[in-house]
Design a protein around this motif. Structure first.
Motif, PDB file in Angstrom:
ATOM      1  N   TRP A  79      47.030  27.124  43.807  1.00 57.77           N
ATOM      2  CA  TRP A  79      47.048  25.721  44.222  1.00 57.77           C
ATOM      3  C   TRP A  79      48.327  25.396  44.994  1.00 57.77           C
ATOM      4  CZ3 TRP A  79      50.343  21.687  42.640  1.00 57.77           C
ATOM      5  CH2 TRP A  79      49.934  20.412  43.050  1.00 57.77           C
ATOM      6  N   ASN A  82      47.970  27.062  48.507  1.00 56.22           N
ATOM      7  CA  ASN A  82      46.973  26.443  49.385  1.00 56.22           C
ATOM      8  C   ASN A  82      47.391  25.060  49.868  1.00 56.22           C
ATOM      9  OD1 ASN A  82      45.296  28.664  49.168  1.00 56.22           O
ATOM     10  ND2 ASN A  82      44.126  27.823  47.457  1.00 56.22           N
ATOM     11  N   TRP A  83      48.055  24.318  49.023  1.00 54.93           N
ATOM     12  CA  TRP A  83      48.411  22.940  49.372  1.00 54.93           C
ATOM     13  C   TRP A  83      49.785  22.820  50.016  1.00 54.93           C
ATOM     14  CZ3 TRP A  83      45.580  18.443  49.114  1.00 54.93           C
ATOM     15  CH2 TRP A  83      44.324  18.532  48.521  1.00 54.93           C
ATOM     16  N   PHE A  84      50.728  23.647  49.598  1.00 56.13           N
ATOM     17  CA  PHE A  84      52.104  23.514  50.080  1.00 56.13           C
ATOM     18  C   PHE A  84      52.632  24.761  50.789  1.00 56.13           C
ATOM     19  CE2 PHE A  84      51.642  20.852  46.250  1.00 56.13           C
ATOM     20  CZ  PHE A  84      51.911  19.601  46.798  1.00 56.13           C
TER      21      PHE A  84
END
Length: 229
Positions: A79, A82-84
């Motif tokens: 996570w 993928n996001w940061f």
């Protein structure tokens, strides 16, 4: 004793990893220690046991748990990536995280003992004079427990310098990125004819740890003289 490029690289990386590990875990350590020292709640013994688990678990187990939790394909790590675009895997940041978790129980225990030694009547007196929670914490509780807080910081720093098992399991042994002094020594020990270089790193590690303890002792005595006026 002149340091080689290999030794200097491992030394600087070790100091960086240990410093970051302590800096980021200290606020959490103070909060957790305060909760354990001042609050009673159901399941407190279980929370205390979980916090101290890294002291009794094999470091390789900690590294494996970090790998499946914070790795590129881990529960939290995927996570984050993928996001940061942020990853702990194969990075000095992962080494700092592993060191922080391994050293965290030592920090919490030292700070908790120091907080428990502070007379709560002094805190109550400050509150009756109108001081709020945060003011009491920063002007009464923490100054009085400063020697213990300092001991926790130094213990965590020294433990972070010596971390090996969780680090090599989680972030591998990458030159210039995750190869701290213990990993550098391991590499030299596994290299035929490099026993002398491994002994030099051993001496450096001993001197560094001794210097940390001496500095801790000096700062502790200084803080005690300051508190006594």
């Amino acid at each position: 004793m002149m340091l080689s490029q290999y030794e200097l690289e491992a030394l600087l990386l070790s100091l960086k990893v240990a410093g970051v590990a302590v800096a980021f875990s200290l606020p959490i350590g103070i909060f957790v220690a305060w909760i354990l020292a001042r609050c009673n709640f159901p399941g407190k013994a279980l929370v205390d046991s979980v916090i101290h688990l890294p002291l009794v678990l094999p470091p390789v187990v900690i590294g494996y748990l970090l790998l499946i939790g914070m790795g590129r394909k881990g529960i939290i790590g995927e996570w984050l990536y993928n996001w940061f675009g942020f990853s702990f895997t194969f990075s000095w940041r992962g080494a700092a995280l592993a060191s922080a978790i391994i050293a965290f129980p030592l920090m919490v225990r030292a700070i908790r003992l120091a907080l428990e030694a502070v007379d709560t009547k002094l805190e109550q007196a400050a509150r009756t004079l109108g001081a709020g929670f945060w003011r009491v914490l920063f002007t009464v509780t923490l100054p009085l427990s400063f020697p213990g807080l300092l001991a926790g910081v130094v213990l965590a720093f020294a433990r972070s310098l010596g971390e090996f098992g969780a680090t090599i399991t989680f972030v591998s042994n990458i030159p210039g990125e995750t190869r701290t002094i213990p990993l550098a020594m391991y590499t030299l020990i596994e290299t035929p004819g490099a026993e002398g270089d491994a002994a030099r790193l051993c001496i450096i590690a001993i001197l560094l740890s001794l210097l940390s303890l001496l500095m801790s002792e000096w700062l502790s005595r200084w803080s005690q003289r300051r508190l006594k006026g």
